[in-house]
Design an enzyme around this catalytic site. Sequence first.
Site, mmCIF file in Angstrom:
data_model
loop_
_atom_site.group_PDB
_atom_site.id
_atom_site.type_symbol
_atom_site.label_atom_id
_atom_site.label_comp_id
_atom_site.label_asym_id
_atom_site.label_seq_id
_atom_site.Cartn_x
_atom_site.Cartn_y
_atom_site.Cartn_z
ATOM 1 C CB SER A 140 -8.794 0.974 -0.439
ATOM 2 O OG SER A 140 -8.628 0.884 0.788
ATOM 3 C CE1 TYR A 153 -3.318 0.434 -0.521
ATOM 4 C CE2 TYR A 153 -4.638 1.289 1.295
ATOM 5 C CZ TYR A 153 -4.289 0.430 0.177
ATOM 6 O OH TYR A 153 -4.992 -0.530 -0.242
#
Length: 252
Positions: A140, A153
């Site tokens: 990501s 995250y």
Amino acid sequence: MRKIALITGATSGIGKATAEILAQNGYNLILTGRRMELLTDLSSSIQKQTEAKVHLLNFDVRDLQATEKALNSIPTEWSDISVLINNAGLAVGLNPVHEGVVDDWERMIDTNVKGLLYVSKIISPQMVAKQAGHIINISSIAGHEYYPNGAAYCGTKHAVKAITKAMRMELLPYGIKVSAISPGMVDTEFSLVRFKGDKIKADNVYQGLTPLYAQDIAESILFMVNRPLHVNIEELIIMPTDQASARDYRRR
Ligand code: NDP
Ligand code: 8X3
């Protein structure tokens, strides 16, 4: 002859779109996820629209025993896996660490980091044995950048980046490709999961801009797996035109 790709988290979003595009482009598929009815629907629609064969595995990547049992049950005729796409993952919650929810952290760490390692540990030995294969990890922009309320995250996706590079070094002697894709905002079930089913909050994420769509990432994965044997794309960072960083958007 069709090659075999194994995709984790194929019930929605990037995994589902990747299954569809690989089926259209010469792959048979092993598809995994927890929501079996969605896997069954996807399998039926792929087999109606393409010549691809599909094998389904229903397990939670956080559960080592279940993961081992499912992956070790792959029949011999499905065992020559050319491409592994470690896609299953999620963000849950959006809080500073000082107000953090431990269960959310554990879900993210256990899925995005430990699940990816479990699956890779079980599938990669057969790639080592035949000295061929390609592992693609879905990281990501959160694996390159940082943003407040996303510490856990971002930590998991930085870990994915590190694991990808280290595995690339480990698997170099065997001619195995290892790559990562790091997208910015993609309109999938991701935000619905992050906001724990709050559709209004989830829809707001994509308001006023054009995000990426799962198909955009799937097309890039197809490009990666189609490179010649001597070319390994180490990493692709893919952003919407309307997003310049994890924190900079153009909303209209
Ligand atoms: P979705 O929520 O649409 O898809 C996530 C997939 O992961 C689902 O198929 C889900 O299947 C599966 N999954 C989640 N937890 C588990 C688990 N414990 N065991 C097995 N499967 C699991 O989101 P995306 O398609 O967007 O996400 C795919 C990947 O892309 C993730 O790794 C995410 O972090 C990454 N990513 C997403 C971005 C975005 O903006 N959307 C941007 C950058 C990266 P099921 O629930 O049926 O088990
Ligand atoms: C998803 C992208 O920016 O929400 O990985 O972390 S972001």
